[in-house]
Write a protein that holds these residues in place. Structure first.
Motif, mmCIF file in Angstrom:
data_model
loop_
_atom_site.group_PDB
_atom_site.id
_atom_site.type_symbol
_atom_site.label_atom_id
_atom_site.label_comp_id
_atom_site.label_asym_id
_atom_site.label_seq_id
_atom_site.Cartn_x
_atom_site.Cartn_y
_atom_site.Cartn_z
ATOM 1 N N PRO A 92 0.836 -1.211 0.000
ATOM 2 C CA PRO A 92 0.000 0.000 0.000
ATOM 3 C C PRO A 92 0.868 1.258 0.000
ATOM 4 O O PRO A 92 1.893 1.317 0.679
ATOM 5 N N HIS A 93 0.457 2.232 -0.783
ATOM 6 C CA HIS A 93 1.202 3.484 -0.840
ATOM 7 C C HIS A 93 0.244 4.675 -0.843
ATOM 8 O O HIS A 93 -0.921 4.538 -1.195
ATOM 9 N N TRP A 94 0.760 5.812 -0.455
ATOM 10 C CA TRP A 94 -0.027 7.035 -0.379
ATOM 11 C C TRP A 94 0.920 8.218 -0.405
ATOM 12 O O TRP A 94 2.141 8.071 -0.397
ATOM 13 N N HIS A 95 0.327 9.407 -0.427
ATOM 14 C CA HIS A 95 1.095 10.649 -0.403
ATOM 15 C C HIS A 95 0.693 11.447 0.831
ATOM 16 O O HIS A 95 -0.481 11.553 1.157
ATOM 17 N N GLN A 96 1.692 11.997 1.493
ATOM 18 C CA GLN A 96 1.453 12.923 2.601
ATOM 19 C C GLN A 96 1.832 14.305 2.082
ATOM 20 O O GLN A 96 2.959 14.503 1.627
ATOM 21 N N PHE A 97 0.903 15.227 2.131
ATOM 22 C CA PHE A 97 1.102 16.560 1.577
ATOM 23 C C PHE A 97 1.165 17.562 2.718
ATOM 24 O O PHE A 97 0.325 17.548 3.607
ATOM 25 N N SER A 98 2.161 18.426 2.689
ATOM 26 C CA SER A 98 2.330 19.432 3.726
ATOM 27 C C SER A 98 2.510 20.787 3.053
ATOM 28 O O SER A 98 3.369 20.948 2.177
ATOM 29 N N CYS A 99 1.695 21.770 3.454
ATOM 30 C CA CYS A 99 1.737 23.077 2.796
ATOM 31 C C CYS A 99 1.852 24.215 3.813
ATOM 32 O O CYS A 99 1.745 24.007 5.012
ATOM 33 N N GLY A 100 2.082 25.411 3.270
ATOM 34 C CA GLY A 100 2.131 26.613 4.097
ATOM 35 C C GLY A 100 3.503 26.966 4.635
ATOM 36 O O GLY A 100 3.632 27.858 5.471
ATOM 37 N N TRP A 101 4.545 26.325 4.154
ATOM 38 C CA TRP A 101 5.904 26.579 4.650
ATOM 39 C C TRP A 101 6.444 27.881 4.072
ATOM 40 O O TRP A 101 6.215 28.210 2.920
ATOM 41 N N GLN A 102 7.188 28.629 4.863
ATOM 42 C CA GLN A 102 7.703 29.947 4.465
ATOM 43 C C GLN A 102 8.812 29.890 3.418
ATOM 44 O O GLN A 102 9.061 30.874 2.739
ATOM 45 N N SER A 103 9.477 28.761 3.290
ATOM 46 C CA SER A 103 10.550 28.632 2.305
ATOM 47 C C SER A 103 10.597 27.201 1.792
ATOM 48 O O SER A 103 10.062 26.283 2.422
ATOM 49 N N LYS A 104 11.264 27.011 0.664
ATOM 50 C CA LYS A 104 11.383 25.659 0.132
ATOM 51 C C LYS A 104 12.248 24.801 1.041
ATOM 52 O O LYS A 104 12.009 23.612 1.181
ATOM 53 N N GLU A 105 13.223 25.417 1.699
ATOM 54 C CA GLU A 105 14.073 24.675 2.629
ATOM 55 C C GLU A 105 13.256 24.113 3.796
ATOM 56 O O GLU A 105 13.458 22.966 4.208
ATOM 57 N N LEU A 106 12.323 24.914 4.314
ATOM 58 C CA LEU A 106 11.473 24.438 5.410
ATOM 59 C C LEU A 106 10.530 23.330 4.939
ATOM 60 O O LEU A 106 10.281 22.366 5.673
ATOM 61 N N ALA A 107 10.021 23.450 3.720
ATOM 62 C CA ALA A 107 9.155 22.394 3.176
ATOM 63 C C ALA A 107 9.938 21.084 3.060
ATOM 64 O O ALA A 107 9.430 20.018 3.417
ATOM 65 N N LEU A 108 11.174 21.166 2.609
ATOM 66 C CA LEU A 108 12.004 19.957 2.498
ATOM 67 C C LEU A 108 12.352 19.392 3.871
ATOM 68 O O LEU A 108 12.440 18.173 4.040
ATOM 69 N N LYS A 109 12.531 20.251 4.854
ATOM 70 C CA LYS A 109 12.772 19.780 6.229
ATOM 71 C C LYS A 109 11.538 19.047 6.757
ATOM 72 O O LYS A 109 11.656 18.066 7.489
ATOM 73 N N ALA A 110 10.347 19.538 6.398
ATOM 74 C CA ALA A 110 9.105 18.863 6.813
ATOM 75 C C ALA A 110 9.055 17.454 6.223
ATOM 76 O O ALA A 110 8.659 16.498 6.897
ATOM 77 N N ALA A 111 9.477 17.312 4.971
ATOM 78 C CA ALA A 111 9.518 15.989 4.337
ATOM 79 C C ALA A 111 10.535 15.095 5.046
ATOM 80 O O ALA A 111 10.261 13.914 5.304
#
Length: 144
Positions: A92-111
């Motif tokens: 089984p596979h899925w996607h976890q989506f996270s939004c609203g980060w102030q920078s691309k670096e922070l979005a990548l840290k969330a991942a």
């Protein structure tokens, strides 16, 4: 009664100002809708409701059903978003989506954080597969 009128007037003016600033600022909302194992939709639009409507439509067009296409995430303003692919032992596979980060670096840290305990959670794969800016521009790995 005068205090109530004053309060309502201030409230109306404040809400009108916020709406005008949002339109003038050109900020966008982002929505991610997912029908696990079927389809998904991703849209950046002028407001959250429009972004959700657009993402649901994409999910349905991609083969998802009305019942299965569920809002996974919505943010206004959208800022930076990241899509993390996760696959459990057994397939089984899925996607976890996270939004609203102030920078691309922070979005990548969330991942990175989302995948930090992947093995302990029984995941055989966990990786960021898309980075999305507020305009809806998608970047795939490698993320420079």
């Amino acid at each position: 009664m005068t205090a109530m009128r004053r309060f309502l007037t201030i409230l109306c003016v404040t809400l009108s100002t916020v709406a005008v600033q949002a339109q003038e600022g050109g900020r966008k909302a982002i929505a991610y809708v997912q029908a696990p194992e079927m389809s998904s939709g991703l849209c950046a639009e002028k407001d959250a409701a429009s972004a959700i409507d657009c993402a649901v439509k994409q999910c349905l067009e991609g083969g998802g059903t009305v019942e299965a296409c569920v809002v996974n995430a919505v943010c206004y303003p959208g800022n930076w978003s990241v899509d993390v692919f996760m696959m459990a032992d057994g397939g089984p596979h899925w996607h976890q989506f996270s939004c609203g980060w102030q920078s691309k670096e922070l979005a990548l840290k969330a991942a990175e954080l989302a995948c930090s305990n992947a093995q302990e959670s029984g995941l055989i794969e966990c990786t960021a597969v898309q980075l999305i800016d507020e305009d809806g521009t998608v970047t795939e790995p490698p993320f420079n």
